[in-house]
Design an enzyme around this catalytic site. Structure first.
Site, PDB file in Angstrom:
ATOM      1  CB  CYS A 126      -0.933  -0.024   1.213  1.00  0.00           C
ATOM      2  SG  CYS A 126      -1.938  -1.525   1.230  1.00  0.00           S
ATOM      3  CG  HIS A 153      -3.528   2.787   0.826  1.00  0.00           C
ATOM      4  ND1 HIS A 153      -3.793   2.086  -0.326  1.00  0.00           N
ATOM      5  CD2 HIS A 153      -3.855   1.969   1.855  1.00  0.00           C
ATOM      6  CE1 HIS A 153      -4.254   0.892   0.007  1.00  0.00           C
ATOM      7  NE2 HIS A 153      -4.309   0.792   1.305  1.00  0.00           N
ATOM      8  CG  ASN A 171      -6.879  -1.697   0.200  1.00  0.00           C
ATOM      9  OD1 ASN A 171      -5.979  -1.528  -0.619  1.00  0.00           O
ATOM     10  ND2 ASN A 171      -6.650  -1.768   1.498  1.00  0.00           N
TER      11      ASN A 171
END
Lengths: 356, 77
Positions: free
Chosen positions: A121, A269, A300
């Site tokens: 990430c 992120h 995500n």
């Protein structure tokens, strides 16, 4: 560590998301025993839908599609690429690395350097730092920064805590040496003592794949995993984010001599809207400066989430105008990295879904 | 200093399952039918917002009532 570069520019960006769209209702079976939890996943965590890649479509394929789109739309001759970096934790093979495979698929010249960066990430910012360092060192004028993951391929389908959070995507960014002064500030961090918070315990060389690594077990919350599945502690990751990110953002602003008001957008992120809202609150940032629609619509996307947010949430503006953007990734490692730079006008910024 | 009423208000707005007035200082939160991992995350968020620091999972484990959580934050421990 901190670093400043004076002559780099992000001149084009393409992001390719997984070909299949899944809504939270598609995962309703995971919450058959508690329909209220499904509703709260929707209203509290805030992820409506995810773009995922089926088995057989890999990070390499998504990054290749993004790179081809970028090279053709921005009319870049592949022969002018000096280096290709691939940031991923879900490569096609243990050996060779994705960057070499993509170097071949994209017919890049033999004079180009190619290597992978194993980060998740936080990885896009780490990759941008490396691209900038290569450009500033003088050996390269054009770097192709590819970043992507298929984290859904690491998650056990009955892990109710993790399944509804993740999507898959690959990205391609063209980073070039610029003629004018274009300062960019970076701050990179890590905390390896927190490695257990997000981890795929088995399947590497410490605990190789075998019959014992395929055994399912059920956690306290009803989530099923094997040692080869991704484990993520929501509590630890949440606390880590709120412990480290606000300070990291303030540190970078101080290093750049900038105030939060000078920044047009804080592109974090895209973990999920819940964590992003808490982060905005803690940093006292107005929510309109903290894009989160990418998380809501795509899930995500690990190392592709920051470029996806640049393309999805800010793409229309950045295509026409220049904006001062703070990008910051945080997650597996534990690792976090932030940068402050001006982006745009970059006529080619696009996000699209992979076609099977 | 955040009052316990302000903390409860923040908690109720974070935990989507809770209606305003559901929680009191004496509420034994683990007995609530909707108490789960999402409610835990919402509690961590409310704690961070009100006290400017993180509530460790092991500290939350030692709490029985809403007031126990508030006292941890208010004491600055």
């Amino acid at each position: 560590m901190q670093a400043r570069f004076d002559h780099i520019t992000l001149s084009a960006l393409s992001v390719c998301t997984g070909p299949e769209t899944r809504t939270l209702d598609d995962d309703a079976g995971l919450y058959a025993d508690s329909p209220g939890q499904l509703e709260r996943m929707r209203s509290m965590v805030g992820i409506d839908r995810r773009h995922v890649a089926p088995r057989g479509v890999t990070t390499l394929d998504l990054c290749e599609a993004a790179a081809r789109n970028l090279l053709s739309a921005a009319e870049i001759d592949p022969g002018t690429i000096d280096a290709v970096l691939c940031v991923t934790q879900t490569p096609d093979h243990w050996q060779p690395c994705n960057a070499n495979l993509l170097h071949g698929r994209l017919a890049l010249p033999k004079t180009a350097a190619a290597f992978d960066v194993n980060q998740g990430c936080s990885g896009w910012v780490y990759g941008l730092y490396l691209a900038a360092a290569m450009l500033e060192a003088g050996g390269a004028r054009r770097v192709l920064l590819l970043a992507g993951d298929t984290v859904t391929h690491c998650i056990h389908p009955r892990d109710r805590a993790t399944v509804p959070l993740f999507g898959d995507a690959g990205s391609a960014a063209l980073v070039e040496r610029s003629g004018e002064a274009t300062p960019a500030w970076f701050a990179l961090h890590s905390d390896g003592t927190g490695h257990g918070a997000i981890k795929v315990p088995a399947g590497g060389f410490r605990q190789p794949s075998g019959p014992d690594t395929c055994v399912e077990s059920t956690a306290e919350d009803g989530s099923v995993r094997t040692p080869e599945s991704l484990f993520m502690s929501g509590i630890e990751v949440f606390n880590f984010t709120l412990r480290e990110e606000p300070g990291a953002v303030r540190e970078l602003l101080a290093f750049a001599g900038a105030e939060a008001e000078d920044v047009d957008a804080f592109v974090f992120h895209q973990a999920n809207p819940f964590i992003l809202k808490n982060l905005a609150k803690r940093l006292r940032l107005p929510e309109e400066k903290v894009p989160m629609d990418t998380a809501r619509r795509f899930g995500n996307q690990s190392s592709a989430s920051v470029p996806a947010a640049l393309a999805h949430d800010l793409g229309r503006i950045l295509a026409r105008e220049r904006r001062r953007v703070l990008c910051s990734g945080f997650g597996v490692g534990l690792s976090w990295a932030s940068c402050l730079l001006d982006i745009g006008p970059a006529p080619h910024i696009r996000i699209f879904q992979y076609q099977l | 200093m955040t009052t316990i009423d302000a903390f409860i208000e923040e908690l109720e707005s974070n935990i989507m399952a809770a209606e305003s007035g559901d929680l009191t200082p004496e509420t034994r939160f683990r007995d609530l039918p909707w108490w789960d991992s999402l409610a835990v995350l919402a509690t961590l968020g409310a704690f961070d917002t009100c006290f400017g620091r993180q509530l460790a999972a092991e500290d939350l484990k030692r709490c029985e009532t809403v007031r126990d959580i508030y006292d941890l934050g208010a004491s600055g421990a």
